[in-house]
Design a protein around this motif. Structure first.
Motif, PDB file in Angstrom:
ATOM      1  N   ILE A  62     -42.998 -34.679 -41.715  1.00  0.00           N
ATOM      2  CA  ILE A  62     -42.678 -34.039 -40.430  1.00  0.00           C
ATOM      3  C   ILE A  62     -41.756 -32.851 -40.633  1.00  0.00           C
ATOM      4  N   ASP A  63     -40.781 -33.009 -41.513  1.00  0.00           N
ATOM      5  CA  ASP A  63     -39.823 -31.927 -41.760  1.00  0.00           C
ATOM      6  C   ASP A  63     -40.446 -30.786 -42.550  1.00  0.00           C
ATOM      7  N   ALA A  64     -41.581 -31.036 -43.200  1.00  0.00           N
ATOM      8  CA  ALA A  64     -42.183 -30.029 -44.075  1.00  0.00           C
ATOM      9  C   ALA A  64     -43.215 -29.165 -43.355  1.00  0.00           C
ATOM     10  N   PHE A  65     -43.114 -29.057 -42.027  1.00  0.00           N
ATOM     11  CA  PHE A  65     -44.086 -28.257 -41.282  1.00  0.00           C
ATOM     12  C   PHE A  65     -44.052 -26.807 -41.754  1.00  0.00           C
ATOM     13  N   THR A  66     -45.228 -26.245 -41.994  1.00  0.00           N
ATOM     14  CA  THR A  66     -45.358 -24.827 -42.335  1.00  0.00           C
ATOM     15  C   THR A  66     -46.282 -24.171 -41.313  1.00  0.00           C
ATOM     16  N   PRO A  67     -46.107 -22.882 -41.031  1.00  0.00           N
ATOM     17  CA  PRO A  67     -46.930 -22.228 -40.007  1.00  0.00           C
ATOM     18  C   PRO A  67     -48.431 -22.274 -40.304  1.00  0.00           C
ATOM     19  N   ILE A  68     -48.794 -22.221 -41.576  1.00  0.00           N
ATOM     20  CA  ILE A  68     -50.191 -22.375 -41.975  1.00  0.00           C
ATOM     21  C   ILE A  68     -50.233 -23.402 -43.106  1.00  0.00           C
ATOM     22  N   ALA A 122     -44.572 -19.693 -44.491  1.00  0.00           N
ATOM     23  CA  ALA A 122     -45.154 -20.809 -45.231  1.00  0.00           C
ATOM     24  C   ALA A 122     -44.893 -20.677 -46.719  1.00  0.00           C
ATOM     25  N   TRP A 123     -45.039 -19.472 -47.258  1.00  0.00           N
ATOM     26  CA  TRP A 123     -44.817 -19.250 -48.690  1.00  0.00           C
ATOM     27  C   TRP A 123     -43.374 -19.564 -49.064  1.00  0.00           C
ATOM     28  N   TRP A 124     -42.447 -19.123 -48.238  1.00  0.00           N
ATOM     29  CA  TRP A 124     -41.036 -19.360 -48.540  1.00  0.00           C
ATOM     30  C   TRP A 124     -40.715 -20.847 -48.512  1.00  0.00           C
ATOM     31  N   GLN A 125     -41.224 -21.565 -47.518  1.00  0.00           N
ATOM     32  CA  GLN A 125     -40.946 -22.989 -47.410  1.00  0.00           C
ATOM     33  C   GLN A 125     -41.493 -23.761 -48.600  1.00  0.00           C
TER      34      GLN A 125
END
Length: 316
Positions: A62-68, A122-125
């Motif tokens: 849940i905490d690892a949501f990324t935009p794509i 997304a890449w940064w996360q």
């Protein structure tokens, strides 16, 4: 009097048509929203389902949501499906503009802005997380970029090109539509599955929209149908190459990936067993029905325009 062969680009827009269109500036946010909020809606809903407990998930997920979905299961197929569909919708949004050229430029800029924001986030996360060296985030982001650019071109063609080209531009979205729709349901990824009735409806609508006011435009269905036939290999191809983009996989090699994609492409294209012929029959029949409705509307509009011209010479 209008010309029955007039295409979408050169047709004359009446005052009524223009009143229903928007300034090109509005296409900037519209295209951005269409690309991400609509194109990636299956992914957004997937994350919402996890938060609500509809889908089982851990706090880390849940905490690892990324935009794509650059770090999700079936990331390659999901990225291709959603980025292409989003790009098509964003490009087609140019048709809403009063000036088609300005609308096209605005659609490109709005989509590019949304892609840069979502992709960079997304890449940064993913790269900030543990094990980032094996995450393949760079390659997956490249997949999203290529899918978006391809979808954007197809969307612009669908919005601005002549009718036969429009039908061909819809070929890839027709093949990916069922994956996008299944992705809206809990527990399903946005992966093409070849659902025959979704394919039939999408094919019929796409072919029907490839006709404006001239029945001869139905000849454009031949290249469009050929493209759809070949592109129905998209699902098997994406499944075959997904493993090369998985975290921890060996470094990517383009020749190896292309070699893995060739076999399912060849098998699907040259084998009728890989295609649901019933879906093709239903799709073609639906296409004839949609085209007939559009042709009837075009005849009625021509009659109204001819009546208006004759009325101008009537005595007062």
């Amino acid at each position: 009097m209008s010309n029955g062969a007039t295409d979408t680009v050169t047709e004359t827009l009446t005052a009524t048509d223009l009143s229903g269109r928007v300034s090109g500036w509005w296409i900037l946010p519209i295209s951005a929203v269409l690309w991400w909020a609509v194109g990636f809606l299956p992914w957004i809903l997937h994350e919402i389902f996890q938060v609500l407990g509809v889908e089982p998930s851990s706090l880390e997920e849940i905490d690892a949501f990324t935009p794509i979905p650059v770090a999700a299961e079936d990331a390659v197929a999901s990225l291709v499906t959603m980025s292409v569909i989003g790009g098509v919708l964003a490009g087609a949004g140019a048709r809403l503009a009063r000036h088609r050229g300005g609308g096209a430029v605005a659609a490109v800029c709005g989509t590019a802005f949304a892609l840069a924001a979502a992709g960079a986030g997304a890449w940064w996360q993913v790269n900030a997380a543990a094990g980032a060296d094996d995450a393949k985030a760079d390659a997956l982001l490249a997949v999203a970029v290529v899918g978006t650019l391809l979808g954007l071109v197809l969307g612009l063609l669908a919005a601005l090109a002549p009718a036969p080209v429009r039908a061909a531009a819809f070929a890839l979205p027709v093949v990916l539509a069922d994956g996008w729709l299944w992705g809206l349901l809990p527990g399903h990824s946005a992966v093409p599955q070849g659902t025959w009735w979704i394919f039939a409806v999408a094919l019929g609508i796409a072919l029907g929209l490839g006709v404006d006011r001239n029945p001869l435009q139905m000849l454009g269905w031949l290249p469009a149908a050929g493209l759809v036939w070949v592109l129905q290999a998209a699902g098997p191809v994406l499944e075959a190459v997904s493993g090369y983009f998985a975290p921890g996989a060996p470094p990517l090699s383009i020749p190896v990936v292309l070699d893995a994609a060739w076999e399912p492409l060849r098998r699907t294209t040259f084998s009728a067993d890989e295609h649901d012929l019933g879906g093709w029959v239903v799709g073609l029949l639906l296409g004839v029905a949609v085209a007939g409705l559009r042709l009837t509307r075009g005849i009625e509009e021509d009659d109204e325009e001819e009546f208006d011209e004759l009325r101008a010479f009537a005595p007062r």
